[in-house]
Design a protein around this motif. Structure first.
Motif, PDB file in Angstrom:
ATOM      1  N   LYS A 163       0.859  -1.184   0.000  1.00 25.85           N
ATOM      2  CA  LYS A 163       0.000   0.000   0.000  1.00 25.85           C
ATOM      3  C   LYS A 163       0.898   1.238   0.000  1.00 25.85           C
ATOM      4  O   LYS A 163       1.798   1.351   0.823  1.00 25.85           O
ATOM      5  N   ASN A 170       0.948   5.605  -0.318  1.00 31.69           N
ATOM      6  CA  ASN A 170       0.247   6.887  -0.316  1.00 31.69           C
ATOM      7  C   ASN A 170       0.991   7.852  -1.228  1.00 31.69           C
ATOM      8  O   ASN A 170       2.221   7.967  -1.153  1.00 31.69           O
ATOM      9  N   THR A 171       0.247   8.547  -2.083  1.00 32.70           N
ATOM     10  CA  THR A 171       0.853   9.517  -2.988  1.00 32.70           C
ATOM     11  C   THR A 171      -0.185  10.561  -3.388  1.00 32.70           C
ATOM     12  O   THR A 171      -1.386  10.366  -3.189  1.00 32.70           O
ATOM     13  N   ASN A 172       0.279  11.662  -3.941  1.00 33.60           N
ATOM     14  CA  ASN A 172      -0.624  12.704  -4.429  1.00 33.60           C
ATOM     15  C   ASN A 172      -0.844  12.515  -5.923  1.00 33.60           C
ATOM     16  O   ASN A 172       0.116  12.374  -6.685  1.00 33.60           O
ATOM     17  N   GLU A 191      -4.513  13.415  -1.936  1.00 31.33           N
ATOM     18  CA  GLU A 191      -3.791  12.220  -1.518  1.00 31.33           C
ATOM     19  C   GLU A 191      -4.587  10.973  -1.923  1.00 31.33           C
ATOM     20  O   GLU A 191      -5.806  10.927  -1.775  1.00 31.33           O
ATOM     21  N   HIS A 192      -3.871   9.980  -2.441  1.00 29.58           N
ATOM     22  CA  HIS A 192      -4.476   8.733  -2.883  1.00 29.58           C
ATOM     23  C   HIS A 192      -3.747   7.550  -2.253  1.00 29.58           C
ATOM     24  O   HIS A 192      -2.577   7.662  -1.892  1.00 29.58           O
ATOM     25  N   ILE A 193      -4.449   6.429  -2.142  1.00 30.25           N
ATOM     26  CA  ILE A 193      -3.847   5.165  -1.709  1.00 30.25           C
ATOM     27  C   ILE A 193      -3.803   4.259  -2.935  1.00 30.25           C
ATOM     28  O   ILE A 193      -4.839   3.978  -3.538  1.00 30.25           O
ATOM     29  N   GLU A 195      -7.408   4.745  -4.620  1.00 30.31           N
ATOM     30  CA  GLU A 195      -8.507   5.387  -3.893  1.00 30.31           C
ATOM     31  C   GLU A 195      -8.124   6.804  -3.501  1.00 30.31           C
ATOM     32  O   GLU A 195      -7.057   7.035  -2.933  1.00 30.31           O
ATOM     33  N   CYS A 196      -9.008   7.737  -3.807  1.00 30.30           N
ATOM     34  CA  CYS A 196      -8.836   9.123  -3.371  1.00 30.30           C
ATOM     35  C   CYS A 196      -9.227   9.204  -1.897  1.00 30.30           C
ATOM     36  O   CYS A 196     -10.318   8.766  -1.520  1.00 30.30           O
ATOM     37  N   LYS A 197      -8.346   9.759  -1.069  1.00 32.10           N
ATOM     38  CA  LYS A 197      -8.636   9.854   0.361  1.00 32.10           C
ATOM     39  C   LYS A 197      -9.677  10.938   0.666  1.00 32.10           C
ATOM     40  O   LYS A 197     -10.308  10.898   1.707  1.00 32.10           O
ATOM     41  N   HIS A 233     -13.054   9.355  -1.679  1.00 35.40           N
ATOM     42  CA  HIS A 233     -13.120   7.887  -1.567  1.00 35.40           C
ATOM     43  C   HIS A 233     -13.546   7.197  -2.862  1.00 35.40           C
ATOM     44  O   HIS A 233     -14.046   6.081  -2.833  1.00 35.40           O
ATOM     45  N   ASN A 260      -9.923  -2.064   2.198  1.00 34.19           N
ATOM     46  CA  ASN A 260     -10.104  -1.127   1.080  1.00 34.19           C
ATOM     47  C   ASN A 260     -11.358  -1.383   0.310  1.00 34.19           C
ATOM     48  O   ASN A 260     -11.918  -2.334   0.173  1.00 34.19           O
TER      49      ASN A 260
END
Length: 103
Positions: free
Chosen positions: A4, A6-8, A19-21, A33-35, A38, A103
């Protein structure tokens, strides 16, 4: 192996960088997934869990051959790390499954 990150990224739904996962399974993107909103892009949980299960079973079936090779290559040195591997592997598998279901 499940990973997993995390990035923009630019979210089409939010119309901005958020931020996205990113969920990887064996170096392939399985979902993003967009934080903020969602929104999820990728395959569904059941399909991901099925792929992970198939991959894990294949890995478990090949593990005795890999262990045998390691023992032959490293001898007694390998045996010191062996108990740690026995306990950590089931934990990592359960952790990966929970990450998929989360998720």
């Amino acid at each position: 192996m499940l990973k997993k990150i995390n990035t923009n990224l630019f979210c089409i739904n939010c119309n901005e960088e958020t931020e996205h996962i990113i969920l990887y399974l064996d170096d392939e993107i399985k979902s993003i997934e967009c934080k903020k909103c969602h929104r999820i892009s990728g395959i569904d949980k059941n399909e991901l869990l099925e792929l992970y299960t198939i991959d894990t079973v294949k890995h478990i079936l090949t593990e005795p051959f890999k262990l045998n090779k390691k023992i032959k290559e490293e001898g007694s040195t390998f045996l010191y790390s062996f108990p740690k591997r026995i306990f950590s592997k089931p934990y990592r598998i359960v952790k990966d499954i929970f990450n998929i279901l989360e998720n």
